[in-house]
Design a protein around this motif. Structure first.
Motif, mmCIF file in Angstrom:
data_model
loop_
_atom_site.group_PDB
_atom_site.id
_atom_site.type_symbol
_atom_site.label_atom_id
_atom_site.label_comp_id
_atom_site.label_asym_id
_atom_site.label_seq_id
_atom_site.Cartn_x
_atom_site.Cartn_y
_atom_site.Cartn_z
ATOM 1 N N MET A 45 0.821 -1.222 0.000
ATOM 2 C CA MET A 45 0.000 0.000 0.000
ATOM 3 C C MET A 45 0.854 1.272 0.000
ATOM 4 O O MET A 45 0.491 2.280 0.586
ATOM 5 C CB MET A 45 -0.951 0.021 1.201
ATOM 6 C CG MET A 45 -2.033 -1.038 1.153
ATOM 7 S SD MET A 45 -3.188 -0.819 2.524
ATOM 8 C CE MET A 45 -4.524 -1.906 2.007
ATOM 9 N N PHE A 64 -7.621 1.099 -2.080
ATOM 10 C CA PHE A 64 -7.249 0.680 -0.736
ATOM 11 C C PHE A 64 -8.365 0.904 0.282
ATOM 12 O O PHE A 64 -8.341 0.310 1.356
ATOM 13 C CB PHE A 64 -6.000 1.437 -0.272
ATOM 14 C CG PHE A 64 -4.765 1.157 -1.087
ATOM 15 C CD1 PHE A 64 -4.609 -0.048 -1.749
ATOM 16 C CD2 PHE A 64 -3.755 2.107 -1.189
ATOM 17 C CE1 PHE A 64 -3.474 -0.315 -2.507
ATOM 18 C CE2 PHE A 64 -2.614 1.854 -1.936
ATOM 19 C CZ PHE A 64 -2.470 0.643 -2.595
ATOM 20 N N ARG A 264 -2.881 0.376 6.225
ATOM 21 C CA ARG A 264 -3.554 -0.910 6.055
ATOM 22 C C ARG A 264 -4.713 -1.093 7.037
ATOM 23 O O ARG A 264 -5.590 -1.923 6.819
ATOM 24 C CB ARG A 264 -2.557 -2.061 6.205
ATOM 25 C CG ARG A 264 -1.966 -2.231 7.568
ATOM 26 C CD ARG A 264 -1.179 -3.543 7.695
ATOM 27 N NE ARG A 264 -0.459 -3.601 8.957
ATOM 28 C CZ ARG A 264 0.796 -3.222 9.129
ATOM 29 N NH1 ARG A 264 1.491 -2.769 8.080
ATOM 30 N NH2 ARG A 264 1.383 -3.280 10.314
#
Length: 304
Positions: A45, A64, A264
């Motif tokens: 990411m 994401f 994340r």
């Protein structure tokens, strides 16, 4: 021509063209100066092994953040060069260069999709487009996102990233600060959640308006957040600033942000907040509260 070119057999250089070796194959981490393979960076990411959260384009941010598919909403058109501004380059040429670089018309991108099962409007500010500067187009983008959330009765999540107001638009740029504030008031009156995710950097008029008016403020680790930059402040007060001044962790300690969250973990964090603020129980809680199937209803003969 270098020495390697002289000893390379004819035709070999054509086989290995520049297109086969992209310039961004390796990326240097600003913290550790470690070279990171681009594919590994994507898989992580765009967070380096040292923990540096790199700036990302809206398409990556949407990917994401949303559970899966999402729909992008067009930002309204605005006059391109209302002041006919020119410094060492014309404003029109700067806009053209930014559009070619990013593939977008301006700094704002709007998407609608689900975050952990909660349908949400997401607005992403793109620092790659003229430093994410707040101009008329960015202001209209924010208002369009807020209106979409209001009309559909959905929460609004904004990812901020900006170096300040767009000087090429003068007072027209500064007017976007009160305009976006009024759009937030509209959401507040409707009881719709407004969450701000502060990314690196969030400064200037953006910090002085919609970036600090959220119901909840989340920051990515290490993000620079403030009005004037640390160098300007040091030059003004003629003092050395504390270590980490204006960084996410420092602002969390001082109570200016509610939580610092790794990239994340953002979807899960946003999902929990959105469910609570929208009064929508999670799937687990919903299953526990659901009435039993009809064939399991007890028949004790006491019903009326």
């Amino acid at each position: 021509m270098n020495w390697l070119s002289k000893i390379t057999p004819p035709g070999v250089s054509k086989i290995f063209s520049k297109r086969d070796t992209p310039e961004n194959l390796w990326v240097k981490c600003p913290i550790s100066e470690e070279m990171v393979f681009h594919k590994d960076l994507e898989a992580g990411m765009f967070v380096t092994p040292a923990g540096h959260h790199m700036r990302i384009a809206p398409a990556w941010r949407f990917q994401f953040t949303f559970d899966g598919d999402y729909t992008e909403i067009d930002v309204p058109d605005v006059p391109r060069d209302p002041l006919k501004f020119k410094d060492d380059k014309t404003y029109v040429s700067r806009l053209a260069a930014a559009r070619k670089k990013t593939g977008r018309d301006d700094a704002m991108a709007i998407g609608v999709g689900e975050i952990q099962g909660v349908e949400t409007v997401v607005l992403v500010q793109n620092f790659a487009f003229m430093g994410g500067s707040l101009g008329m187009a960015a202001g209209e983008g924010f208002i369009k996102a807020a209106e979409t959330a209001y009309e559909r009765k959905l929460p609004l999540v904004v990812f901020t990233a900006a170096g300040g107001a767009r000087m090429q638009e003068g007072a027209l740029s500064l007017m976007q600060m009160p305009r976006t504030t009024l759009a937030i008031d509209m959401l507040n009156e409707a009881g719709l959640p407004y969450i701000v995710v502060l990314t690196d950097p969030t400064t200037g008029g953006v910090t002085a308006s919609y970036a600090m008016l959220g119901d909840v403020h989340i920051a990515e680790p290490g993000a620079l957040i403030g009005f004037a930059g640390p160098r300007v402040i040091e030059q003004t007060i003629r003092e050395k600033l504390p270590e980490g001044f204006q960084r996410s962790e420092y602002l969390l300690e001082k109570g200016m942000v509610d939580k610092v969250v790794h990239r994340r973990e953002l979807p899960a964090t946003l999902g929990r907040l959105l469910r609570v603020m929208s009064k929508r129980p999670s799937a687990t809680v919903r299953d526990e509260l659901a009435p039993p199937p009809i064939d399991h209803v007890p028949t004790d003969g006491g019903g009326h």
